[in-house]
Motif scaffolding. Structure first.
Motif, PDB file in Angstrom:
ATOM      1  N   LEU A 169       0.852  -1.192   0.000  1.00  9.65           N
ATOM      2  CA  LEU A 169       0.000   0.000   0.000  1.00  9.65           C
ATOM      3  C   LEU A 169       0.885   1.238   0.000  1.00  9.65           C
ATOM      4  CD1 LEU A 169      -2.776   1.353   0.224  1.00  9.65           C
ATOM      5  CD2 LEU A 169      -2.616   1.114   2.709  1.00  9.65           C
ATOM      6  N   LEU A 170       0.739   2.052  -1.086  1.00 10.06           N
ATOM      7  CA  LEU A 170       1.535   3.260  -1.252  1.00 10.06           C
ATOM      8  C   LEU A 170       0.626   4.478  -1.381  1.00 10.06           C
ATOM      9  CD1 LEU A 170       4.065   1.933  -3.938  1.00 10.06           C
ATOM     10  CD2 LEU A 170       4.395   2.033  -1.449  1.00 10.06           C
ATOM     11  N   SER A 171       1.114   5.600  -0.890  1.00  7.10           N
ATOM     12  CA  SER A 171       0.389   6.866  -1.015  1.00  7.10           C
ATOM     13  C   SER A 171       1.298   7.881  -1.714  1.00  7.10           C
ATOM     14  CB  SER A 171      -0.022   7.392   0.369  1.00  7.10           C
ATOM     15  OG  SER A 171      -0.601   8.678   0.256  1.00  7.10           O
ATOM     16  N   LEU A 172       0.716   8.585  -2.732  1.00  5.79           N
ATOM     17  CA  LEU A 172       1.468   9.573  -3.499  1.00  5.79           C
ATOM     18  C   LEU A 172       0.845  10.955  -3.338  1.00  5.79           C
ATOM     19  CD1 LEU A 172       1.977   7.662  -6.894  1.00  5.79           C
ATOM     20  CD2 LEU A 172       3.453   7.648  -4.863  1.00  5.79           C
ATOM     21  N   SER A 173       1.685  11.968  -3.286  1.00  4.98           N
ATOM     22  CA  SER A 173       1.220  13.359  -3.270  1.00  4.98           C
ATOM     23  C   SER A 173       2.307  14.253  -3.860  1.00  4.98           C
ATOM     24  CB  SER A 173       0.870  13.816  -1.842  1.00  4.98           C
ATOM     25  OG  SER A 173       2.024  13.830  -1.021  1.00  4.98           O
TER      26      SER A 173
ATOM     27  N   GLY B 292      -2.852  -0.108 -16.329  1.00  4.49           N
ATOM     28  CA  GLY B 292      -3.572  -0.604 -15.169  1.00  4.49           C
ATOM     29  C   GLY B 292      -3.557   0.365 -14.008  1.00  4.49           C
ATOM     30  N   ASN B 293      -3.588  -0.213 -12.790  1.00  2.00           N
ATOM     31  CA  ASN B 293      -3.636   0.622 -11.586  1.00  2.00           C
ATOM     32  C   ASN B 293      -2.359   1.428 -11.379  1.00  2.00           C
ATOM     33  OD1 ASN B 293      -6.220  -0.103 -10.858  1.00  2.00           O
ATOM     34  ND2 ASN B 293      -5.560  -1.823  -9.569  1.00  2.00           N
ATOM     35  N   GLU B 294      -1.241   0.949 -11.934  1.00  2.00           N
ATOM     36  CA  GLU B 294       0.015   1.693 -11.757  1.00  2.00           C
ATOM     37  C   GLU B 294      -0.048   3.039 -12.474  1.00  2.00           C
ATOM     38  OE1 GLU B 294       2.933  -1.021 -13.162  1.00  2.00           O
ATOM     39  OE2 GLU B 294       2.907  -2.266 -11.352  1.00  2.00           O
ATOM     40  N   GLY B 295      -0.607   3.060 -13.681  1.00  2.00           N
ATOM     41  CA  GLY B 295      -0.784   4.337 -14.367  1.00  2.00           C
ATOM     42  C   GLY B 295      -1.947   5.127 -13.820  1.00  2.00           C
ATOM     43  N   LYS B 296      -2.994   4.436 -13.363  1.00  2.00           N
ATOM     44  CA  LYS B 296      -4.160   5.112 -12.799  1.00  2.00           C
ATOM     45  C   LYS B 296      -3.799   5.850 -11.507  1.00  2.00           C
ATOM     46  CE  LYS B 296      -8.887   4.158 -11.271  1.00  2.00           C
ATOM     47  NZ  LYS B 296      -9.907   3.087 -11.050  1.00  2.00           N
ATOM     48  N   HIS B 297      -2.958   5.234 -10.689  1.00  2.00           N
ATOM     49  CA  HIS B 297      -2.550   5.867  -9.433  1.00  2.00           C
ATOM     50  C   HIS B 297      -1.796   7.172  -9.710  1.00  2.00           C
ATOM     51  CE1 HIS B 297      -0.683   5.152  -5.175  1.00  2.00           C
ATOM     52  NE2 HIS B 297      -1.403   6.262  -5.253  1.00  2.00           N
ATOM     53  N   TRP B 298      -0.917   7.148 -10.676  1.00  2.00           N
ATOM     54  CA  TRP B 298      -0.166   8.361 -11.034  1.00  2.00           C
ATOM     55  C   TRP B 298      -1.109   9.441 -11.581  1.00  2.00           C
ATOM     56  CZ3 TRP B 298       4.885   9.623 -10.227  1.00  2.00           C
ATOM     57  CH2 TRP B 298       5.367  10.766 -10.886  1.00  2.00           C
ATOM     58  N   GLY B 299      -2.070   9.023 -12.419  1.00  2.00           N
ATOM     59  CA  GLY B 299      -3.012  10.002 -12.974  1.00  2.00           C
ATOM     60  C   GLY B 299      -3.880  10.644 -11.911  1.00  2.00           C
ATOM     61  N   GLU B 300      -4.322   9.872 -10.924  1.00  2.00           N
ATOM     62  CA  GLU B 300      -5.130  10.435  -9.843  1.00  2.00           C
ATOM     63  C   GLU B 300      -4.323  11.424  -9.008  1.00  2.00           C
ATOM     64  OE1 GLU B 300      -7.198   7.661  -7.446  1.00  2.00           O
ATOM     65  OE2 GLU B 300      -8.064   6.567  -9.133  1.00  2.00           O
ATOM     66  N   MET B 301      -3.036  11.134  -8.812  1.00  2.00           N
ATOM     67  CA  MET B 301      -2.188  12.072  -8.070  1.00  2.00           C
ATOM     68  C   MET B 301      -2.036  13.388  -8.827  1.00  2.00           C
ATOM     69  SD  MET B 301       1.892  11.908  -7.364  1.00  2.00           S
ATOM     70  CE  MET B 301       2.118  12.355  -9.096  1.00  2.00           C
ATOM     71  N   MET B 302      -1.878  13.336 -10.153  1.00  2.00           N
ATOM     72  CA  MET B 302      -1.714  14.550 -10.941  1.00  2.00           C
ATOM     73  C   MET B 302      -2.991  15.388 -10.960  1.00  2.00           C
ATOM     74  SD  MET B 302       1.393  14.590 -11.904  1.00  2.00           S
ATOM     75  CE  MET B 302       1.295  15.891 -13.140  1.00  2.00           C
ATOM     76  N   GLN B 303      -4.135  14.725 -10.924  1.00  2.00           N
ATOM     77  CA  GLN B 303      -5.396  15.456 -10.934  1.00  2.00           C
ATOM     78  C   GLN B 303      -5.774  16.008  -9.567  1.00  2.00           C
ATOM     79  OE1 GLN B 303      -8.416  12.944 -12.586  1.00  2.00           O
ATOM     80  NE2 GLN B 303      -7.464  12.843 -14.609  1.00  2.00           N
ATOM     81  N   ASN B 304      -5.180  15.479  -8.532  1.00  2.00           N
ATOM     82  CA  ASN B 304      -5.492  15.911  -7.155  1.00  2.00           C
ATOM     83  C   ASN B 304      -4.204  16.306  -6.438  1.00  2.00           C
ATOM     84  OD1 ASN B 304      -8.555  14.980  -6.832  1.00  2.00           O
ATOM     85  ND2 ASN B 304      -7.435  13.350  -7.874  1.00  2.00           N
ATOM     86  N   GLN B 305      -3.524  17.306  -6.968  1.00  2.00           N
ATOM     87  CA  GLN B 305      -2.277  17.755  -6.357  1.00  2.00           C
ATOM     88  C   GLN B 305      -2.554  18.364  -4.977  1.00  2.00           C
ATOM     89  OE1 GLN B 305       0.027  20.195  -9.014  1.00  2.00           O
ATOM     90  NE2 GLN B 305      -0.116  18.728 -10.703  1.00  2.00           N
TER      91      GLN B 305
ATOM     92  N   ILE C 110      -2.990  10.380  -2.318  1.00  2.00           N
ATOM     93  CA  ILE C 110      -3.782   9.354  -2.992  1.00  2.00           C
ATOM     94  C   ILE C 110      -3.138   8.003  -2.695  1.00  2.00           C
ATOM     95  CG2 ILE C 110      -4.725   8.544  -5.167  1.00  2.00           C
ATOM     96  CD1 ILE C 110      -5.744  11.280  -4.349  1.00  2.00           C
ATOM     97  N   ALA C 111      -3.892   7.123  -1.990  1.00  2.00           N
ATOM     98  CA  ALA C 111      -3.373   5.813  -1.595  1.00  2.00           C
ATOM     99  C   ALA C 111      -4.002   4.726  -2.453  1.00  2.00           C
ATOM    100  CB  ALA C 111      -3.647   5.547  -0.123  1.00  2.00           C
ATOM    101  N   MET C 112      -3.221   3.664  -2.740  1.00  2.00           N
ATOM    102  CA  MET C 112      -3.723   2.564  -3.545  1.00  2.00           C
ATOM    103  C   MET C 112      -2.871   1.316  -3.289  1.00  2.00           C
ATOM    104  SD  MET C 112      -4.405   2.456  -7.662  1.00  2.00           S
ATOM    105  CE  MET C 112      -5.521   3.846  -7.558  1.00  2.00           C
ATOM    106  N   TRP C 113      -3.564   0.162  -3.267  1.00  2.00           N
ATOM    107  CA  TRP C 113      -2.871  -1.113  -3.143  1.00  2.00           C
ATOM    108  C   TRP C 113      -2.364  -1.560  -4.512  1.00  2.00           C
ATOM    109  CZ3 TRP C 113      -1.587  -3.932   1.114  1.00  2.00           C
ATOM    110  CH2 TRP C 113      -2.185  -3.574   2.325  1.00  2.00           C
ATOM    111  N   HIS C 114      -1.157  -2.146  -4.512  1.00  2.00           N
ATOM    112  CA  HIS C 114      -0.568  -2.648  -5.754  1.00  2.00           C
ATOM    113  C   HIS C 114      -0.042  -4.060  -5.536  1.00  2.00           C
ATOM    114  CE1 HIS C 114      -0.611   1.255  -7.869  1.00  2.00           C
ATOM    115  NE2 HIS C 114      -0.319   1.776  -6.692  1.00  2.00           N
ATOM    116  N   PRO C 115      -0.401  -4.999  -6.415  1.00  2.00           N
ATOM    117  CA  PRO C 115       0.179  -6.346  -6.316  1.00  2.00           C
ATOM    118  C   PRO C 115       1.635  -6.341  -6.767  1.00  2.00           C
ATOM    119  CG  PRO C 115      -1.238  -6.199  -8.245  1.00  2.00           C
ATOM    120  CD  PRO C 115      -1.394  -4.899  -7.510  1.00  2.00           C
TER     121      PRO C 115
END
Length: 420
Positions: free
Chosen positions: A288-292, A395-408, A412-417
């Motif tokens: 589980l990682l969180s990006l900002s 997949g979720n790896e690109g989606k997580h980055w996109g959500e961080m860019m849209q919500n600076q 934004i936290a997300m689980w990754h396998p």
């Protein structure tokens, strides 16, 4: 002998008498002539004289009273122009009606008590009134033979003016109890993510979180810009989650609607059974990682929160994992940071923040490599698995980055396998 003035007086008196007699006679003749004449248009008939055109009119049951009124001329559809005829609209009582004086013809229109003018000149008469013909929304039921995990109530409608699929998320009912709470508490904090497959944009559509309820009422609207032909080849997906502030949000179930089988050109109301999504657990575990990203300071922060079900190599007697984050810019490894080591666990919790200074113009070229490593006192440790997060990832790896860019400025936290 008479006085000379007397003859003059006598002549004057006689003249006056003759003049008065003539005037009275003229008045009498003029009055009699009026009584015998047919009245002209615009005047009332006086006396018992009737126009010659009406002498042939007779009524066996009721008398027809003829009056001349200052009213507008009847339309041709309500009167007959033939000489001396009567136009009867109904079998009701006959009332006095205006007639039209003409040099050649005159006609009488006998109508019923209900005036024809109210139908002829009423602008709303004959118009279509949609309120008298209401169209009810179609109500569809999407059921499943498997066990249901609650129901979802939605309404779908394609807006041809804006070329949008409008999704009205109304409510959910009978959601399963939360697994993270005590049995006597039961109800969780559900929220719903709405998506269209294939995706039409990068926006994340998510409802609000309803606290401690198994029957949340949302009444929220979502729009998906796409052509009607594309909509007919898509699927609408609702993911029902149980919100957890301190851990991973629990996926309670999902609803999939095949839009090729639903006519969205009209408003469609649907009740759908929520189905349990069978997710295969990751073979190597999950992290589980969180990006900002803070644009004012040009700082990217990665918070390594936790991992679970880590599968360490069998050659090591115990598991002592840590996470190493590598910043890659245009394929070049620029900087590397790592967390502390957690001893003897397959489900470590770190909650450690690792920051990198990155200019905003370089963000599209950045990729984060997250490696989970099992620490070894002798050597560099055993590799467990990795995650690659960036704009170019799928997949979720690109989606997580996109959500961080849209919500600076927002984490934004997300689980990754993990994968090799």
């Amino acid at each position: 002998m008479l006085h000379p003035v007397v003859p003059i007086i006598i002549c004057a008196v006689v003249s006056i008498g003759i003049l008065v007699t003539a005037i009275l006679l003229c008045r009498h003749l003029k009055k009699r002539r009026r009584q015998m004449c047919i009245p002209n248009c615009g005047y009332d008939a006086i006396g018992d004289c009737k126009p010659p055109s009406l002498m042939s009119v007779s009524s066996t049951s009721q008398d027809v009273q003829i009056t001349k009124e200052h009213q507008r001329v009847q339309p041709r559809s309500t009167s007959i122009s033939s000489r001396g005829s009567i136009s009867t609209m109904s079998r009701g009582s006959i009332k006095s009606d205006p007639f039209t004086c003409n040099e050649e013809t005159s006609s009488i229109s006998a109508r019923s008590d209900t005036s024809v003018d109210s139908y002829v000149f009423d602008p709303s008469f004959g118009a279509i009134r949609p309120d008298l013909y209401p169209r009810k929304d179609a109500v569809l039921q999407q059921s499943s033979l498997d066990r249901s995990f609650g129901r979802l109530h939605v309404r779908l409608k394609y807006d041809f003016r804006t070329s949008d699929l409008v999704v009205h998320l109304i409510e959910a009912q009978d959601l399963p109890p939360s697994e993270r709470l005590e049995p006597d508490v039961g109800s969780g904090d559900p929220y719903i993510k709405v998506s269209l497959e294939p995706t039409v944009d990068e926006r994340v559509r998510q409802s609000s979180v309803k606290r401690k309820t198994a029957n949340p009422f949302y009444n929220e609207y979502f729009k998906f810009p796409a052509t009607y032909d594309d909509i007919k080849e898509s699927s609408l997906v609702f993911m029902v989650y149980d919100y957890d502030k301190f851990s991973r949000h629990k996926l309670m179930g999902e609803v999939r609607i095949d839009l090729s089988k639903v006519e969205t050109s009209n408003s469609v109301e649907m009740w759908c059974d929520v189905q349990k999504q069978h997710q295969e657990s990751a073979e190597l575990g999950e992290v589980l990682l969180s990006l900002s990203y803070l644009p004012t300071a040009e700082r990217l922060t990665v918070v390594v929160m936790k991992a679970k079900d880590l599968r360490v190599p069998t050659t090591t007697p115990s598991s002592d994992p840590y996470v190493r984050i590598t910043l890659v810019v245009e394929g070049k490894k620029v900087k590397r940071k790592k967390t502390s080591v957690k001893k003897g666990t397959h489900n470590p919790v770190w909650n450690e923040a690792l920051s990198f200074n990155i200019p905003a113009e370089l963000l599209p070229k950045v990729t984060l490599e997250c490696h989970v490593v099992d620490n070894d006192l002798i050597g560099h440790g055993e590799f467990v698995g990795c995650v690659m997060i960036g704009q170019t990832r799928a997949g979720n790896e690109g989606k997580h980055w996109g959500e961080m860019m849209q919500n600076q400025r927002k984490s934004i936290a997300m689980w990754h396998p993990l994968h090799r």
